[in-house]
Design a protein around this motif. Sequence first.
Motif, PDB file in Angstrom:
ATOM      1  N   GLN A   2       0.821  -1.212   0.000  1.00 36.70           N
ATOM      2  CA  GLN A   2       0.000   0.000   0.000  1.00 36.70           C
ATOM      3  C   GLN A   2       0.853   1.259   0.000  1.00 36.70           C
ATOM      4  OE1 GLN A   2      -2.473  -0.090   3.459  1.00 36.70           O
ATOM      5  NE2 GLN A   2      -0.759  -0.034   4.869  1.00 36.70           N
ATOM      6  N   HIS A   3       2.025   1.194   0.630  1.00 39.70           N
ATOM      7  CA  HIS A   3       2.902   2.365   0.682  1.00 39.70           C
ATOM      8  C   HIS A   3       3.556   2.617  -0.670  1.00 39.70           C
ATOM      9  CE1 HIS A   3       2.252   2.548   4.965  1.00 39.70           C
ATOM     10  NE2 HIS A   3       2.573   1.269   5.054  1.00 39.70           N
ATOM     11  N   TYR A   4       3.898   1.539  -1.383  1.00 38.04           N
ATOM     12  CA  TYR A   4       4.472   1.679  -2.721  1.00 38.04           C
ATOM     13  C   TYR A   4       3.479   2.375  -3.640  1.00 38.04           C
ATOM     14  CZ  TYR A   4       5.940   0.493  -7.441  1.00 38.04           C
ATOM     15  OH  TYR A   4       6.275   0.564  -8.762  1.00 38.04           O
ATOM     16  N   ASN A   5       2.229   1.974  -3.566  1.00 36.61           N
ATOM     17  CA  ASN A   5       1.214   2.569  -4.428  1.00 36.61           C
ATOM     18  C   ASN A   5       0.949   4.024  -4.091  1.00 36.61           C
ATOM     19  OD1 ASN A   5      -0.346   0.714  -6.517  1.00 36.61           O
ATOM     20  ND2 ASN A   5       0.498  -0.560  -4.894  1.00 36.61           N
ATOM     21  N   LYS A   6       1.280   4.446  -2.852  1.00 39.19           N
ATOM     22  CA  LYS A   6       1.162   5.858  -2.459  1.00 39.19           C
ATOM     23  C   LYS A   6       2.468   6.613  -2.715  1.00 39.19           C
ATOM     24  CE  LYS A   6      -2.249   4.938   1.100  1.00 39.19           C
ATOM     25  NZ  LYS A   6      -2.493   4.857   2.543  1.00 39.19           N
ATOM     26  N   GLY A   7       3.524   5.856  -3.106  1.00 37.08           N
ATOM     27  CA  GLY A   7       4.802   6.480  -3.423  1.00 37.08           C
ATOM     28  C   GLY A   7       5.739   6.666  -2.249  1.00 37.08           C
ATOM     29  N   LEU A  18       4.392  -6.965  -2.379  1.00 33.44           N
ATOM     30  CA  LEU A  18       4.596  -6.836  -3.812  1.00 33.44           C
ATOM     31  C   LEU A  18       4.595  -5.368  -4.221  1.00 33.44           C
ATOM     32  CD1 LEU A  18       4.820  -8.514  -6.416  1.00 33.44           C
ATOM     33  CD2 LEU A  18       2.344  -8.429  -6.563  1.00 33.44           C
ATOM     34  N   HIS A  19       5.606  -4.949  -4.960  1.00 29.15           N
ATOM     35  CA  HIS A  19       5.678  -3.589  -5.489  1.00 29.15           C
ATOM     36  C   HIS A  19       5.205  -3.610  -6.932  1.00 29.15           C
ATOM     37  CE1 HIS A  19       8.521  -1.438  -2.469  1.00 29.15           C
ATOM     38  NE2 HIS A  19       7.502  -2.047  -1.883  1.00 29.15           N
ATOM     39  N   ILE A  20       3.925  -3.385  -7.084  1.00 28.94           N
ATOM     40  CA  ILE A  20       3.299  -3.384  -8.401  1.00 28.94           C
ATOM     41  C   ILE A  20       2.089  -2.468  -8.319  1.00 28.94           C
ATOM     42  CG2 ILE A  20       1.839  -5.396  -7.961  1.00 28.94           C
ATOM     43  CD1 ILE A  20       2.340  -6.236 -10.884  1.00 28.94           C
ATOM     44  N   CYS A  21       1.761  -1.829  -9.420  1.00 27.48           N
ATOM     45  CA  CYS A  21       0.593  -0.951  -9.492  1.00 27.48           C
ATOM     46  C   CYS A  21      -0.655  -1.767  -9.156  1.00 27.48           C
ATOM     47  CB  CYS A  21       0.486  -0.374 -10.895  1.00 27.48           C
ATOM     48  SG  CYS A  21      -1.045   0.504 -11.242  1.00 27.48           S
ATOM     49  N   LYS A  22      -1.390  -1.338  -8.121  1.00 33.01           N
ATOM     50  CA  LYS A  22      -2.554  -2.109  -7.703  1.00 33.01           C
ATOM     51  C   LYS A  22      -3.633  -2.137  -8.783  1.00 33.01           C
ATOM     52  CE  LYS A  22      -4.797   1.587  -5.054  1.00 33.01           C
ATOM     53  NZ  LYS A  22      -5.217   1.994  -3.719  1.00 33.01           N
ATOM     54  N   TYR A  23      -3.700  -1.095  -9.588  1.00 30.10           N
ATOM     55  CA  TYR A  23      -4.699  -1.067 -10.657  1.00 30.10           C
ATOM     56  C   TYR A  23      -4.299  -1.998 -11.802  1.00 30.10           C
ATOM     57  CZ  TYR A  23      -6.277   2.891  -7.971  1.00 30.10           C
ATOM     58  OH  TYR A  23      -6.720   3.685  -6.948  1.00 30.10           O
ATOM     59  N   PHE A  25      -2.535  -4.684 -11.338  1.00 34.04           N
ATOM     60  CA  PHE A  25      -2.732  -6.008 -10.760  1.00 34.04           C
ATOM     61  C   PHE A  25      -4.176  -6.454 -10.905  1.00 34.04           C
ATOM     62  CE2 PHE A  25      -2.994  -9.146  -7.343  1.00 34.04           C
ATOM     63  CZ  PHE A  25      -1.870  -9.896  -7.632  1.00 34.04           C
ATOM     64  N   ARG A  26      -5.110  -5.502 -10.772  1.00 31.17           N
ATOM     65  CA  ARG A  26      -6.546  -5.802 -10.925  1.00 31.17           C
ATOM     66  C   ARG A  26      -6.980  -5.790 -12.380  1.00 31.17           C
ATOM     67  NH1 ARG A  26      -8.479  -1.309  -6.688  1.00 31.17           N
ATOM     68  NH2 ARG A  26      -7.569  -2.197  -4.826  1.00 31.17           N
ATOM     69  N   GLY A  27      -6.072  -5.369 -13.269  1.00 33.13           N
ATOM     70  CA  GLY A  27      -6.420  -5.281 -14.690  1.00 33.13           C
ATOM     71  C   GLY A  27      -7.160  -4.022 -15.028  1.00 33.13           C
ATOM     72  N   GLU A  28      -6.988  -2.946 -14.214  1.00 27.74           N
ATOM     73  CA  GLU A  28      -7.768  -1.722 -14.387  1.00 27.74           C
ATOM     74  C   GLU A  28      -6.919  -0.459 -14.546  1.00 27.74           C
ATOM     75  OE1 GLU A  28      -9.932  -1.571 -10.732  1.00 27.74           O
ATOM     76  OE2 GLU A  28     -11.250  -3.220 -11.272  1.00 27.74           O
ATOM     77  N   CYS A  29      -5.604  -0.552 -14.794  1.00 27.77           N
ATOM     78  CA  CYS A  29      -4.773   0.653 -14.865  1.00 27.77           C
ATOM     79  C   CYS A  29      -5.055   1.415 -16.148  1.00 27.77           C
ATOM     80  CB  CYS A  29      -3.284   0.328 -14.764  1.00 27.77           C
ATOM     81  SG  CYS A  29      -2.273   1.829 -14.727  1.00 27.77           S
ATOM     82  N   ARG A  30      -5.490   2.642 -16.004  1.00 26.89           N
ATOM     83  CA  ARG A  30      -5.846   3.438 -17.171  1.00 26.89           C
ATOM     84  C   ARG A  30      -4.627   4.097 -17.817  1.00 26.89           C
ATOM     85  NH1 ARG A  30      -8.994   8.296 -14.007  1.00 26.89           N
ATOM     86  NH2 ARG A  30      -7.180   9.047 -12.884  1.00 26.89           N
ATOM     87  N   TYR A  31      -3.475   4.070 -17.134  1.00 25.58           N
ATOM     88  CA  TYR A  31      -2.276   4.703 -17.664  1.00 25.58           C
ATOM     89  C   TYR A  31      -1.442   3.776 -18.541  1.00 25.58           C
ATOM     90  CZ  TYR A  31      -3.489   8.235 -14.250  1.00 25.58           C
ATOM     91  OH  TYR A  31      -4.157   9.179 -13.533  1.00 25.58           O
ATOM     92  N   GLY A  32      -1.689   2.486 -18.439  1.00 30.31           N
ATOM     93  CA  GLY A  32      -0.965   1.521 -19.261  1.00 30.31           C
ATOM     94  C   GLY A  32       0.541   1.631 -19.108  1.00 30.31           C
ATOM     95  N   SER A  33       1.263   1.636 -20.227  1.00 22.72           N
ATOM     96  CA  SER A  33       2.727   1.666 -20.178  1.00 22.72           C
ATOM     97  C   SER A  33       3.284   2.996 -19.698  1.00 22.72           C
ATOM     98  CB  SER A  33       3.305   1.324 -21.554  1.00 22.72           C
ATOM     99  OG  SER A  33       2.864   2.276 -22.499  1.00 22.72           O
ATOM    100  N   SER A  34       2.473   4.052 -19.620  1.00 23.58           N
ATOM    101  CA  SER A  34       2.954   5.340 -19.125  1.00 23.58           C
ATOM    102  C   SER A  34       2.748   5.498 -17.612  1.00 23.58           C
ATOM    103  CB  SER A  34       2.275   6.490 -19.880  1.00 23.58           C
ATOM    104  OG  SER A  34       0.883   6.468 -19.647  1.00 23.58           O
ATOM    105  N   CYS A  35       2.268   4.471 -16.931  1.00 23.39           N
ATOM    106  CA  CYS A  35       2.061   4.512 -15.481  1.00 23.39           C
ATOM    107  C   CYS A  35       3.407   4.635 -14.780  1.00 23.39           C
ATOM    108  CB  CYS A  35       1.342   3.247 -15.015  1.00 23.39           C
ATOM    109  SG  CYS A  35       0.999   3.230 -13.238  1.00 23.39           S
TER     110      CYS A  35
END
Length: 161
Positions: A2-7, A18-23, A25-35
């Motif tokens: 949770q801290h990684y996702n808050k930066g 796990l250090h991974i974008c939570k969105y 991981f859920r298949g919902e990241c709207r930023y894609g490769s620019s995240c």
Amino acid sequence: CQHYNKGNCKYGSKCRDLHICKYFFRGECRYGSSCRLSHVKVSGSESSSDEERSGKQRQRRRRRRSTDSRFEGPFRWQINDGSGWKDIANDHIIEAQYSKPTTKGMTIYNTRFGAISIDFKKMKVQKKHSLRVRRQSSAEVTWVWYYSGNHGWVQFGETVS
């Protein structure tokens, strides 16, 4: 993490989460490769929603996948009524239930087919023989199995000192 996702994870590479974008991981990241957060696939075997499978994750070997299995995100649930496979909306809810080792199935209400009950053991829709259900893992995702021990979350197969 949770801290990684808050930066602001103070443990960095030594963090047990796990250090991974939570969105992603859920298949919902709207930023894609620019995240700005990691979309790197985890090495190992197989992990379920929320990184753990209620303390245990099912480990599966990669399978060859057909070209229609290319999609963004770690998994997708689909249903087929005879006219082809269609993605199920909000499939992360199904994944969360599927990820619990003791859950045998679940009922989804308000679908275009009415209420449907999915049997996770048989991967079938109960009492609606014209419907089929499937869960696909992305060809690019490798899942990892974790357990909760005395030293926090530990990747299965690692020794804890």
